[in-house]
Design an enzyme around this catalytic site. Structure first.
Site, PDB file in Angstrom:
ATOM      1  CE1 TYR A   1      13.512   0.777   1.900  1.00 53.94           C
ATOM      2  CE2 TYR A   1      15.280  -0.626   2.933  1.00 53.94           C
ATOM      3  CZ  TYR A   1      13.841  -0.307   2.378  1.00 53.94           C
ATOM      4  OH  TYR A   1      13.103  -1.234   2.656  1.00 53.94           O
TER       5      TYR A   1
ATOM      6  CE  LYS B   1       6.199  -7.165  -8.625  1.00 55.75           C
ATOM      7  NZ  LYS B   1       5.115  -8.047  -8.806  1.00 55.75           N
TER       8      LYS B   1
ATOM      9  CG  ASP C   1       4.387 -10.975  -7.029  1.00 57.54           C
ATOM     10  OD1 ASP C   1       5.696 -11.257  -7.313  1.00 57.54           O
ATOM     11  OD2 ASP C   1       3.590 -10.790  -7.558  1.00 57.54           O
TER      12      ASP C   1
ATOM     13  CG  ASP D   1      11.943  -8.046   9.151  1.00 58.15           C
ATOM     14  OD1 ASP D   1      13.323  -8.617   9.366  1.00 58.15           O
ATOM     15  OD2 ASP D   1      11.742  -7.342   9.253  1.00 58.15           O
TER      16      ASP D   1
END
Ligand code: NAD
Length: 370
Positions: free
Chosen positions: A143, A194, A227, A255
């Site tokens: 971000y 990852k 994942d 979330d």
């Protein structure tokens, strides 16, 4: 006598002031019944500050935040300010506070309280007793990384670019927050990245491993790809204690974990900065819900996430674990007694508004031994 701790309350917009009112009653209760007294400042933020001062976060408010031992934030935003330019959005107040106070570790607990186990979209046997803490790095990563932007290529196509970037320093400091938390909980940290496809993820894994070996050999560390973590959070969420991860993965996974509990009005959060030379650590506490303009002013908002955010503040910024536990237990008893605000209503329970719910917490606190 130790100096009184300074708290800054920033209720904000929509239901923010309504739920903050119930925290103020708890603060007042602590003063009257427990002799725990704070120095309280309160100020405008978000849309309320835009209307009064033309900015979502005035310099004077920021100065109060910097001087405080902790900031308790309500919520900001709403339709009245939706048409404003991007540089005049109420939500900028939160981003500015995070940046100016150097708040880099976002703590998002996801707990399923026994009386609310039916609110989860998952089966009770999967979520009963769930108690996980997600630590999300919140000032770095994709971000904020550069290069970023949208460019037009020579052949006329457009290309959007964002960059995931982390330094060892950024990984270590958020890793320390997670390991320190784990020491006060189940002593297990799952580090999520990852590393199979991203160099930044590989550095994350190597750095967290080295940190654990050097400073936290009493904490068990596992590594899990992001994942797979998403799948495991739905399949068997109770396997986790503390999860530490990057800004992007933390955004998604926290979330996801919130929805395991099924009740937005119950979820607190904290964002912490670094411990400074004088031992002080900036911190901001807020419910994860927004300003809920659809129910604002109707006296029906659930105040428990805001009260639980205050309990987190007591625990993490003021070291008042016993008082934090007392408040959390009072809340569980209120729920066990069958009281519910509309957002967590279930058949057979008694529907109450914001004030009655706050009052019920005070009544349960009154019953607890002092
Ligand atoms: P929201 O969290 O405000 O509301 C989502 C839904 O949940 C609504 O139906 C609302 O009524 C309900 N809800 C939320 N909190 C509740 C509570 N305590 N008790 C009962 N019901 C509750 O999210 P949204 O509708 O997407 O956003 C509304 C505004 O809030 C927007 O302007 C958004 O930008 C802002 N927002 C602010 C923050 C923040 O201040 N940290 C966070 C999220 C959204």
């Amino acid at each position: 006598m130790a100096a009184r701790k300074k708290l800054l309350l920033l209720p904000g917009d929509g239901i923010g002031p309504e739920v903050m009112r119930e925290v103020k009653r708890v603060i007042d209760w602590l003063d009257r019944k427990r002799g725990v007294t704070f120095e309280i400042e309160e100020d405008l933020v978000g849309g309320a500050s835009l209307d009064a001062r033309g900015t979502p976060l005035a310099d004077t408010t920021l100065a109060l935040a910097k001087a405080a031992d902790a900031v308790l934030f309500g919520a900001v935003g709403g339709p009245a300010w939706d048409g404003m330019g991007f540089d005049r959005r109420p939500e900028l107040a939160i981003l500015s506070l995070r940046r100016e106070l150097g708040l880099f570790a976002n703590l998002r607990p996801a707990m399923v309280y026994d009386p609310l186990v039916g609110a989860s979209p998952l089966k009770p046997e999967i979520v009963r007793g769930l108690d996980i803490m997600i630590v999300r790095e919140s000032t770095g990563g994709i971000y904020f990384g550069s290069p970023r932007g949208i460019e037009t290529l020579p052949d006329g196509q457009r290309r959007g670019v964002n960059t995931e970037v982390y330094t060892t320093h950024e990984i270590e400091r958020v890793g320390r927050v997670a390991f320190d938390l784990a020491r006060k909980r189940g002593r297990v940290v799952a580090s999520v990245e990852k590393s199979n496809v991203m160099e930044s993820g590989l550095l994350w894994r190597q750095t967290i491993t080295a940190l654990r070996d050097a400073e936290y050999s009493d904490v068990t560390l596992t590594h899990i790809l992001a994942d797979n973590c998403a799948m495991q959070l739905v399949r068997n969420p109770r396997q986790f204690d503390v999860i530490v991860t990057s800004n992007l993965f933390g955004d998604l996974l926290s979330d996801l974990a919130a929805m395991l509990t099924g009740s937005l009005g119950m979820l607190p959060s904290a964002t912490l900065g670094a411990v400074q030379g004088d031992g002080k650590q900036h911190a901001l506490y807020e419910p994860i819900h927004g300003s809920a303009p659809d129910i604002a002013g109707r006296g029906v908002a659930n105040p428990l996430a805001q009260i639980l955010s205050f309990a987190m503040l007591l625990r993490y910024s003021l070291g008042m674990e016993d008082v934090a536990v007392e408040i959390e237990r009072a809340i569980v008893r209120v729920l066990s007694n069958g009281l519910r605000t509309a957002d967590i209503m279930s058949t057979g329970a008694a529907r109450v508004g914001t004030g009655v719910m706050g009052e019920a917490v005070l009544r349960e606190l009154d019953k607890a031994p002092g």
